[in-house]
Design an enzyme around this catalytic site. Sequence first.
Site, mmCIF file in Angstrom:
data_model
loop_
_atom_site.group_PDB
_atom_site.id
_atom_site.type_symbol
_atom_site.label_atom_id
_atom_site.label_comp_id
_atom_site.label_asym_id
_atom_site.label_seq_id
_atom_site.Cartn_x
_atom_site.Cartn_y
_atom_site.Cartn_z
ATOM 1 N N ALA A 1 -9.179 18.317 -13.501
ATOM 2 C CA ALA A 1 -9.129 19.513 -12.654
ATOM 3 C C ALA A 1 -7.793 19.598 -11.912
ATOM 4 C CB ALA A 1 -10.277 19.488 -11.663
ATOM 5 N N LEU B 1 -5.422 21.107 -14.292
ATOM 6 C CA LEU B 1 -5.785 22.502 -14.544
ATOM 7 C C LEU B 1 -5.319 23.397 -13.401
ATOM 8 C CD1 LEU B 1 -7.500 23.683 -16.849
ATOM 9 C CD2 LEU B 1 -9.468 23.524 -15.365
ATOM 10 N N ASP B 2 -5.500 22.873 -12.196
ATOM 11 C CA ASP B 2 -5.145 23.621 -10.996
ATOM 12 C C ASP B 2 -3.638 23.701 -10.795
ATOM 13 O OD1 ASP B 2 -6.919 24.889 -9.444
ATOM 14 O OD2 ASP B 2 -7.021 23.385 -7.857
ATOM 15 N N ALA B 3 -2.968 22.592 -11.090
ATOM 16 C CA ALA B 3 -1.545 22.486 -10.753
ATOM 17 C C ALA B 3 -0.721 23.588 -11.416
ATOM 18 C CB ALA B 3 -1.020 21.118 -11.165
ATOM 19 N N ILE C 1 -1.387 26.940 -9.849
ATOM 20 C CA ILE C 1 -0.816 27.003 -8.492
ATOM 21 C C ILE C 1 0.696 27.240 -8.567
ATOM 22 C CG2 ILE C 1 -0.292 25.614 -6.431
ATOM 23 C CD1 ILE C 1 -3.109 24.440 -6.666
#
Lengths: 98, 131
Positions: free
Chosen positions: A65, A68-70, A73
């Site tokens: 996650a 996935l987020d990085a 962002i």
Amino acid sequence: MEGIELAGLLAQIQANTAIAVGLIFAAAALGTGIGFALLGGKFLEGAARQPELAGMLQVRMFIIAGLLDALSIIGVAFAALLLFANPLLGAVQGAIGG
Amino acid sequence: MYEQEFAKTVAWLLRIQAILAALSGLAFAMIGGMAWAIAALIGGAIGVFLTVLTAIRIGLALGQDPKLMVRSFYRAMALKFVLAVILFVIVAQWFAGYFVPVVSGYAATAVAYWLAMRKMAFLPLTTSETE
């Protein structure tokens, strides 16, 4: 006349920037949405099959996650830059002296 | 049992993130001077802060019902995303000149997750496969 042309140029840059920002937000939302949905679904599937492994799966899910987020962002950060301090306008503003 | 593994993984991740942020700060110090180095370190600090926050929220739900674990996981991720957007909007609005080193510092901390994934590949397999 020259002023109108410059205003048109600035408007064109701003319009294209708005489209780019919209595309960035859409791609980030779509990518993370699908990714997190798959991740959560597979986690529940794995936990239902082998409940004793739920803790381990959570640890692995946390790392995936993070990845996935990085990326989304970073995309949203660049969208924020385009919205609040558009560097593409700088060249035109520099050319007209303001 | 998994709480310990989680704590160890997070501690390792934070260590690597701190090292990568320091390296990016060093690189930007050589490229653009002290101001850029500080900006890169701030970007790295954003990454570390968001990891700590997410890890605490997820760690508190470990060992609970899987449904609750997933719920707290999604809440932690949503919080992380919202905080990241707020922080980067602040950077873009008031420190636009330092945007590239800040984002690079943050991206450097994201590399730690790739390294963690690589590390995970060498961890023991699931119980059913080892039996």
